[in-house]
Design a protein around this motif. Structure first.
Motif, PDB file in Angstrom:
ATOM      1  N   LEU A 186      23.240  -0.401   2.594  1.00  0.00           N
ATOM      2  CA  LEU A 186      22.972   0.526   1.495  1.00  0.00           C
ATOM      3  C   LEU A 186      24.092   1.549   1.351  1.00  0.00           C
ATOM      4  CD1 LEU A 186      19.166   1.138   2.131  1.00  0.00           C
ATOM      5  CD2 LEU A 186      20.167  -0.134   0.225  1.00  0.00           C
ATOM      6  N   GLU A 237      24.667  -6.847  -5.116  1.00  0.00           N
ATOM      7  CA  GLU A 237      24.871  -5.740  -6.047  1.00  0.00           C
ATOM      8  C   GLU A 237      25.947  -6.032  -7.079  1.00  0.00           C
ATOM      9  OE1 GLU A 237      23.286  -2.496  -6.376  1.00  0.00           O
ATOM     10  OE2 GLU A 237      21.865  -3.869  -5.450  1.00  0.00           O
ATOM     11  N   THR A 262      27.146  -0.098  -0.370  1.00  0.00           N
ATOM     12  CA  THR A 262      26.974  -0.311  -1.802  1.00  0.00           C
ATOM     13  C   THR A 262      26.643   0.989  -2.528  1.00  0.00           C
ATOM     14  OG1 THR A 262      24.658  -0.898  -1.386  1.00  0.00           O
ATOM     15  CG2 THR A 262      26.244  -2.700  -1.532  1.00  0.00           C
ATOM     16  N   PHE A 269      17.560  -6.439  -0.808  1.00  0.00           N
ATOM     17  CA  PHE A 269      18.195  -5.913  -2.017  1.00  0.00           C
ATOM     18  C   PHE A 269      17.537  -6.482  -3.274  1.00  0.00           C
ATOM     19  CE2 PHE A 269      21.288  -4.155   0.723  1.00  0.00           C
ATOM     20  CZ  PHE A 269      22.052  -3.246  -0.016  1.00  0.00           C
ATOM     21  N   GLY A 295      24.565  -7.216   0.895  1.00  0.00           N
ATOM     22  CA  GLY A 295      24.415  -6.126  -0.060  1.00  0.00           C
ATOM     23  C   GLY A 295      25.477  -6.151  -1.142  1.00  0.00           C
ATOM     24  N   ASP A 305      15.678  -4.304  -6.096  1.00  0.00           N
ATOM     25  CA  ASP A 305      16.101  -4.377  -7.491  1.00  0.00           C
ATOM     26  C   ASP A 305      14.915  -4.676  -8.400  1.00  0.00           C
ATOM     27  OD1 ASP A 305      18.428  -4.568  -9.463  1.00  0.00           O
ATOM     28  OD2 ASP A 305      17.446  -6.511  -9.753  1.00  0.00           O
ATOM     29  N   ARG A 363      24.204   3.007  -2.264  1.00  0.00           N
ATOM     30  CA  ARG A 363      22.799   3.265  -2.529  1.00  0.00           C
ATOM     31  C   ARG A 363      22.259   4.368  -1.629  1.00  0.00           C
ATOM     32  NH1 ARG A 363      21.227   1.561  -7.384  1.00  0.00           N
ATOM     33  NH2 ARG A 363      21.914  -0.567  -7.804  1.00  0.00           N
TER      34      ARG A 363
END
Length: 276
Positions: A78, A223, A81, A149, A219, A153, A83
């Motif tokens: 996370l 993404e 990426t 992920f 990830g 999403d 997040r």
């Protein structure tokens, strides 16, 4: 995240949720590995069911508080990426490792036979080398984190699919696939706790590099290549540390910024008709 958030109740609730969630998860996995009196060590079925069911329960309890990451590999994915911010990631990883150590120590204290603690430790089998175990950990963690992920999403898009159940199945599948070859840790904290209690550190690096690398690859691939909002602009924004949310909104569901603007215009017209 600013330093002011360190003084908020919500932040420390999230940190405590990660600690307790990891403690429960590691306790369930390690407890399923210990054979009962007079029993032979079981196969991967018990820990596979234990980790899958516990993940679903932990996600239900702490998902709205901290995301129920309960895994340093997931937290670092996370972070990679964007997040999750860096300060929160540091506290989450620390809480996860502490929870794993506490659960390992508590189980070790209540074991009637201390030699049973050898079942806790992730070991590379004699038939394999460290590189092969590393590959198994990478593959098992990749499929698990990719599912995490994907479920996240879908949750952001208000999908009715049961994301927690899918994540639990992914954990179960990972253990069934890799338990015989590497122990299927998929979680550095789960390996750190027993290693600290038993003092067994051989090939310990395998269970950090493999899961973390597999999680980051999962990830990033989700993404920036497979998510509905994936785009080249989003990848460039992440690499150049720009605001990724603007690009993600523009590319959401494969639409361009002009399409989003047109949709907003249509909604405004419908609202005006209703007012008239």
């Amino acid at each position: 995240m600013t330093c002011r958030e360190l003084l908020t109740r919500q932040f420390w609730r999230a940190v405590l949720a990660e600690l307790l969630g990891t403690l429960v998860l590691v306790s369930a996995v390690l407890g399923s590995l210990v054979p009962g009196p007079g029993e032979a060590p079981g196969g991967p079925l018990y820990p596979a069911l234990a980790v899958g069911v516990t993940i679903v329960a932990v996600a239900h309890c702490f998902g709205e508080i901290s995301g129920a990451q309960v895994n340093p590999a997931v937290t670092l994915a996370l972070l990679a990426t964007r997040r999750l911010d860096r300060l929160r990631a540091v506290f989450f990883v620390t809480a996860q490792c502490l929870g794993a150590c506490l659960s390992s120590g508590a189980l070790y204290l209540v074991l009637p036979t201390k030699a049973s603690a050898e079942q806790f430790v992730n070991k590379v089998p004699l038939e394999l080398n460290a590189a092969q175990a590393l590959g198994v950990e990478l593959l098992c963690t990749f499929q698990m984190v990719f599912t995490v992920f994907s479920a996240e999403d879908q949750r952001r898009r208000d999908s009715p699919e049961p994301g927690n159940l899918a994540v639990g199945f992914a954990h179960t599948a990972g253990v069934l696939i890799g338990a015989r070859f590497s122990g299927a840790s998929m979680n550095p904290a789960r390996t750190l706790g027993p290693a600290l209690i038993t003092g067994f550190w051989e090939n310990h690096w395998v269970y950090w590099i493999g899961p973390v690398l597999g999680a980051v690859l999962a990830g990033v691939s989700h993404e920036f290549f497979f998510a509905p909002s994936a785009s080249r602009q989003k990848l460039v924004a992440c690499l150049t540390c720009k605001d990724i949310e603007i690009v993600e909104t523009a590319s959401m569901t494969g639409s361009s910024l002009s399409t989003v603007t047109q949709n907003n215009a249509v909604r405004n017209k419908q609202g005006n008709k209703t007012d008239n």
